[in-house]
Each structure stands twice: as C-alpha cells, then as structure tokens.
Design an enzyme around this catalytic site. Structure first.
Site, PDB file in Angstrom:
ATOM      1  N   CYS A   1       2.885  -7.445   9.920  1.00  0.00           N
ATOM      2  CA  CYS A   1       3.551  -8.508   9.156  1.00  0.00           C
ATOM      3  C   CYS A   1       3.253  -9.906   9.676  1.00  0.00           C
ATOM      4  O   CYS A   1       2.572 -10.684   9.008  1.00  0.00           O
ATOM      5  CB  CYS A   1       5.057  -8.269   9.172  1.00  0.00           C
ATOM      6  SG  CYS A   1       5.521  -6.775   8.297  1.00  0.00           S
TER       7      CYS A   1
HETATM    8  N1  LIG Z   1       5.332  -1.484   8.786  1.00  0.00           N
HETATM    9  C1  LIG Z   1       6.318  -2.341   8.697  1.00  0.00           C
HETATM   10  O1  LIG Z   1       7.141  -2.430   9.579  1.00  0.00           O
HETATM   11  C2  LIG Z   1       6.483  -3.234   7.480  1.00  0.00           C
HETATM   12  C3  LIG Z   1       7.636  -4.025   7.392  1.00  0.00           C
HETATM   13  C4  LIG Z   1       7.834  -4.822   6.267  1.00  0.00           C
HETATM   14  C5  LIG Z   1       6.873  -4.829   5.257  1.00  0.00           C
HETATM   15  N2  LIG Z   1       5.742  -4.072   5.367  1.00  0.00           N
HETATM   16  C6  LIG Z   1       4.804  -4.092   4.249  1.00  0.00           C
HETATM   17  O2  LIG Z   1       4.889  -2.845   3.565  1.00  0.00           O
HETATM   18  C7  LIG Z   1       3.605  -2.482   3.046  1.00  0.00           C
HETATM   19  C8  LIG Z   1       3.212  -1.096   3.539  1.00  0.00           C
HETATM   20  O3  LIG Z   1       3.094  -1.165   4.940  1.00  0.00           O
HETATM   21  P1  LIG Z   1       3.058   0.135   5.855  1.00  0.00           P
HETATM   22  O4  LIG Z   1       3.282  -0.359   7.236  1.00  0.00           O
HETATM   23  O5  LIG Z   1       3.946   1.203   5.329  1.00  0.00           O
HETATM   24  O6  LIG Z   1       1.532   0.603   5.654  1.00  0.00           O
HETATM   25  P2  LIG Z   1       0.887   2.013   6.127  1.00  0.00           P
HETATM   26  O7  LIG Z   1      -0.546   1.730   6.307  1.00  0.00           O
HETATM   27  O8  LIG Z   1       1.684   2.590   7.248  1.00  0.00           O
HETATM   28  O9  LIG Z   1       1.099   2.962   4.886  1.00  0.00           O
HETATM   29  C9  LIG Z   1       0.516   2.753   3.648  1.00  0.00           C
HETATM   30  C10 LIG Z   1       0.252   4.088   2.983  1.00  0.00           C
HETATM   31  O10 LIG Z   1      -0.286   3.828   1.693  1.00  0.00           O
HETATM   32  C11 LIG Z   1      -1.289   4.798   1.434  1.00  0.00           C
HETATM   33  N3  LIG Z   1      -2.170   4.301   0.384  1.00  0.00           N
HETATM   34  C12 LIG Z   1      -3.142   3.376   0.459  1.00  0.00           C
HETATM   35  N4  LIG Z   1      -3.713   3.214  -0.745  1.00  0.00           N
HETATM   36  C13 LIG Z   1      -3.082   4.052  -1.608  1.00  0.00           C
HETATM   37  C14 LIG Z   1      -3.220   4.338  -2.989  1.00  0.00           C
HETATM   38  N5  LIG Z   1      -4.138   3.717  -3.738  1.00  0.00           N
HETATM   39  N6  LIG Z   1      -2.408   5.262  -3.516  1.00  0.00           N
HETATM   40  C15 LIG Z   1      -1.480   5.902  -2.752  1.00  0.00           C
HETATM   41  N7  LIG Z   1      -1.308   5.667  -1.457  1.00  0.00           N
HETATM   42  C16 LIG Z   1      -2.095   4.748  -0.885  1.00  0.00           C
HETATM   43  C17 LIG Z   1      -1.959   4.986   2.775  1.00  0.00           C
HETATM   44  O11 LIG Z   1      -2.676   6.205   2.824  1.00  0.00           O
HETATM   45  C18 LIG Z   1      -0.759   4.955   3.718  1.00  0.00           C
HETATM   46  O12 LIG Z   1      -0.219   6.242   3.913  1.00  0.00           O
HETATM   47  C19 LIG Z   1       2.658  -3.589   3.464  1.00  0.00           C
HETATM   48  O13 LIG Z   1       2.574  -4.538   2.433  1.00  0.00           O
HETATM   49  C20 LIG Z   1       3.350  -4.211   4.655  1.00  0.00           C
HETATM   50  O14 LIG Z   1       2.995  -5.561   4.828  1.00  0.00           O
HETATM   51  C21 LIG Z   1       5.548  -3.259   6.448  1.00  0.00           C
END
Ligand SMILES: NC(=O)c1ccc[n+]([C@@H]2O[C@H](COP(=O)([O-])OP(=O)(O)OC[C@H]3O[C@@H](n4cnc5c(N)ncnc54)[C@H](O)[C@@H]3O)[C@@H](O)[C@H]2O)c1
Length: 455
Positions: free
Chosen positions: A293
């Site tokens: 983030c």
């Molecule tokens: N990790 C955090 O603490 C956090 C906190 C707040 C916001 N965010 C936001 O949330 C969002 C997700 O982050 P995350 O940390 O969960 O990411 P991540 O990489 O842990 O998980 C994302 C998942 O999406 C899947 N994916 C990718 N493309 C895909 C598609 N076309 N169809 C289906 N699945 C697909 C991936 O395989 C993966 O399992 C981001 O925008 C991030 O900025 C994350």
C-alpha cells in the site's frame, strides 16, 4: 447524499437488499490473496454463502483441500468456512449464481511507477459475460479516483453478453441493469489492537441504489458502513489515508537523519511528543517503506493528477525521502563495520527480518530486499533469518534465491542487521551473542551496549 430510507428501490434491487439483510445472499469474492481470503472468511462466518474465485489454481486447490497459504490464517478457519458452504474455483461461469461480486485483485505499479491496472482489467473482462440482472459488483482494490467509473463500468458493460448496463444516476430501471460500487480495503496487517470488523467500511456507489446495496452487504460483517456520495470519493478516501501515512513517515525519517547528526534520540523525542493529548499522532522512522500500500498507492494519485496539470509535490518529496532510507541503512552498516576494522567487501552479515513489518509474512516491497541487494553489490555475504518467511525466491523486482538461516551462532557474523522488529526475537540475547548489531527499528531500546549502532 440521499437519506437511505428515501431511496426507492426497483423490484430487482429490493430482492437483493432483502437477501443481503437476511445474510442469505450468495457472495463471490474474486482474488483470494491477503485481502480476499480474510474477507471470504468474514462473510462465511456471518452466514453468507461464499464462493472464492482466483486464476491461481494452486490457491484454489489449497482451499478446496482445507489448507491455508497465509500465515496468520489457520487451516481450521478454512475448514470451518468449508463446512458452512465456502468453496473456491477458477471457473468464472459460477459468478452468474452470485447476488454480489467483490473484486480484490492486485493494483501494483509498472516499472515506470505508473498504475498497472491489468489485473482489474482482466478480472472485469473475465467476469463481464457472467454478470446477471440485479447483481451488485464491488471493487475493493486500491486505485485512483475515477477507476470504477472510467475503467470498470465500461469493461463490464462491453463484455456483458446479455447487454446489461450499470444503473445510471437517473431514474431507477426495473430491468436490464446491475449495480456497481467501490469500497476500499483498510486493513492493517498484523494489527491486533483493532478487530477487522471494527474498521468502518467506506462505501461509494455509482449511484444511490448501489451505495445502499453495498453498505447493507458490508453491514453484515462490519460494525459500521460509511456511505459516501460517489465511487470517486471512496477511491480518494483510501488514497488520502495512505498518503497521510507516507508523508508523515517521510517526515520522521528525515528528522531521524538530522537527529542522528545532532546526537538526539528521535524515538525518545517521538515518545515525548506523543504525550500531547491533541494535535499529534506518532509515526516511526524505519529502513524504508514496504507493503502493497504505502509505497505504491500515492503514485496512483500522482499519475492521475497529471491529467489535471497538477503536480503532487508532497507525494513526490515523501517518495524521495523514503526511497533513500535503504541506502542510508547500507551506509550505516559500512561505517559500523569500518569502526570494527572491517570492510563491507567479504563481510558476513545476518539480516534479521525479511517481512516489511513485524509479525507478518508479507515481503512485498520490503526494504530488506533492497538492502540485501545493495549489501551484496558491495561484496558482502548476506544471510537472513525470518520466522515468518522460510524462503525468498524471485519477485518482480528481485531475484535473491535465499532461505532463512537458523538464529544461532551469531558470533560468526561480522554484523547482525535488524530490519524487522518481530516480537518473538529475544533482542537481549541477540545483542549478547553478536559482535556488532545495527538496529534500524529501535528494537534494542532499553539495552545498553557498545555493540549496538542505531541508525
Ligand atoms: N494486503 C493488504 O494489506 C492490503 C490492504 C489494503 C488494500 N489492499 C489492496 O487490495 C488489493 C488486493 O491486494 P492483496 O494484498 O490481497 O493482493 P494479493 O496479491 O495478496 O492477492 C490478489 C489475488 O488476486 C488474484 N488474481 C490476480 N488476477 C486475477 C484475475 N484476473 N482473476 C482472479 N484472481 C486474480 C491473485 O492470484 C491473488 O490470489 C490491492 O489493490 C491492494 O492494494 C491490500
């Protein structure tokens, strides 16, 4: 903002609202990572029928076998959810059976530090054919203001084989529409002081009906939903929160560099300033920003700002200060070794902590990765220990190919470098056994020893 009780819902939305209120709704979560998987578990625990979607077949197989791939989520929680009907799949056709669909896919930066929205675009294209009348689609991925309206809505409409449209801001349609909203994920990984359900959920719909449906969905799992007037306000809210952190961390990082020169302990200063009962919130210096983030999201806004001939100077300056921190750490290690009559070249260095912050298993954008690369460039032999990260292979910006080494025989290292202040480390024992300790986190606070260099 219309008063929720004054919104007149068409029949197709009333049915969805009723099943969301009764928690009998079927919810599809796309992207089962750090955000999506915990969300599916919360929904499942609350009684919703949840289906998880991911393109990563290994994750789907793990979940179907009741296994967890996230350290802080025990397998038992996956099993419990499965007993309540949770299942995972790579088959997007199953989206058509859901009442609401939540997108939690990554939003990284390109190598030119510009928004990389390929994951959102691909997900929208894959989901579009399966959207059905009256469904609610919510984007949770962090992104710039305008993404939902300018990118998601057109892709969902263009790809929908039934010719459905997103409900517009005008009169409510009785048929032929679905609903779209944005609601940012605000989780703080590793934070055990605030339960996830107690973090208010900000919700902004494309129009009032979508806001109401999405807020009702989240009220089923969060203590409170905060309705805002548009998707753009919801998108910008998340960015304001993260830019606020990024800028304030840069401020304390800069003041730390000055304090080091002045012989002032910045951590003691922050503690003292924190006693002020108003107008001050503590932020802490460190070896550089990490995580998905804070190092990334602000640049989504800088990029978008250019469209409006606007230069986001605070963001750029904060980025400059924070990105210089790993090099400061490496310089501090070199100087500390020098004082011990050692050169960086061929020095044996143990890095403690690979995760970007304490007590979590996430190494994305971790400053440890950069520091290790810089140390290696200068000829050091680097090993690491991290109880949460057994191995580090290849990522988008690095190729380290290392495994966590046991935390023993510390006297064999020329320097032990504390990069992540995991709670389970015994810092007194570490200092006792090491020849030289460079501490980037003030983890050795309260320990008096000539061996410690705080940087
Ligand atoms: N990790 C955090 O603490 C956090 C906190 C707040 C916001 N965010 C936001 O949330 C969002 C997700 O982050 P995350 O940390 O969960 O990411 P991540 O990489 O842990 O998980 C994302 C998942 O999406 C899947 N994916 C990718 N493309 C895909 C598609 N076309 N169809 C289906 N699945 C697909 C991936 O395989 C993966 O399992 C981001 O925008 C991030 O900025 C994350």
């Amino acid at each position: 903002m219309p008063n929720p009780s004054q919104i007149v819902l068409p029949q197709i939305a009333q049915q969805r609202l009723a099943c969301l209120q009764a928690r009998s709704a079927r919810i599809g979560v796309i992207g089962l990572g750090y955000v999506g998987l915990p969300l599916t578990l919360l929904l499942s625990e609350a009684g919703f029928k949840v289906t998880g979607f991911d393109i990563d077949a290994k994750k789907v197989d793990d979940l179907e076998a009741g296994r967890s791939y996230i350290f802080r989520i025990p397998a038992a929680e996956i099993e419990d959810a499965r007993k309540k009907g949770f299942s995972a799949t790579t088959d997007f056709a199953r989206l058509s059976g859901q009442d609401a669909i939540i997108l939690c896919v990554p939003t990284p930066l390109t190598s030119h530090r510009e928004p990389d929205l390929r994951f959102v675009e691909n997900t929208a294209r894959a989901a579009a054919p399966w959207i059905r009348e009256g469904q609610l689609v919510v984007l949770e991925s962090t992104t710039y203001p305008g993404t939902t309206e300018e990118l998601l809505v057109p892709l969902l409409e263009a790809g929908n084989t039934d010719g459905l449209k997103v409900q517009g801001k005008g009169e409510a349609a009785e048929h032929g529409v679905f609903y779209v909203a944005f609601s940012p994920e605000r989780e703080d990984p590793g934070n055990v002081t605030v339960a996830r359900r107690d973090i208010p959920k900000v919700v902004g719909g494309h129009e009032a009906i979508a806001t109401e449906l999405a807020a009702t969905l989240y009220e089923g799992i969060f203590t409170r939903a905060v309705r805002v007037s548009s998707t753009r306000v919801a998108e910008m809210t998340k960015l304001l929160e993260n830019i606020y952190r990024c800028v304030n961390i840069a401020l304390v990082n800069e003041l730390k560099l000055l304090s080091l020169r002045m012989g002032v302990d910045i951590w003691e200063v922050i503690d003292a300033a924190s006693t002020k009962p108003f107008g001050f919130q503590p932020f802490y210096p460190g070896p550089g920003l990490g995580g998905h983030c804070i190092p990334i999201d602000p640049f989504y806004l800088s990029w978008k700002a250019r469209e409006f001939d606007f230069n986001t100077r605070f963001i750029e300056l904060a980025g400059e200060v924070n990105e210089a921190m790993p090099a400061h750490v490496v310089r501090s290690v070199a100087m500390a070794l020098n004082r011990h009559g050692k050169a960086m070249n061929a020095a044996r260095i143990l890095v403690l902590g690979m995760a970007y912050k304490k007590d979590i298993d996430d190494l994305r954008e971790s400053p440890s990765l950069t520091v290790i690369e810089l140390l290696r460039e200068q000829g050091a032999e680097v090993l690491y220990n991290d109880p949460y990260i057994p191995a580090v292979g290849r990522g988008r910006h690095y190729n380290l190919n290392m495994s966590s080494t046991p935390l023993s025989k510390l006297e064999q290292y020329d320097c032990v470098l504390i990069m992540t202040d995991h709670s389970e480390y015994d810092y007194r024992a570490i200092v006792r056994q090491s020849r030289l300790v460079v501490d980037t986190r003030n983890a050795t606070r309260g320990i008096a020893s000539e061996k410690i260099v705080r940087c």
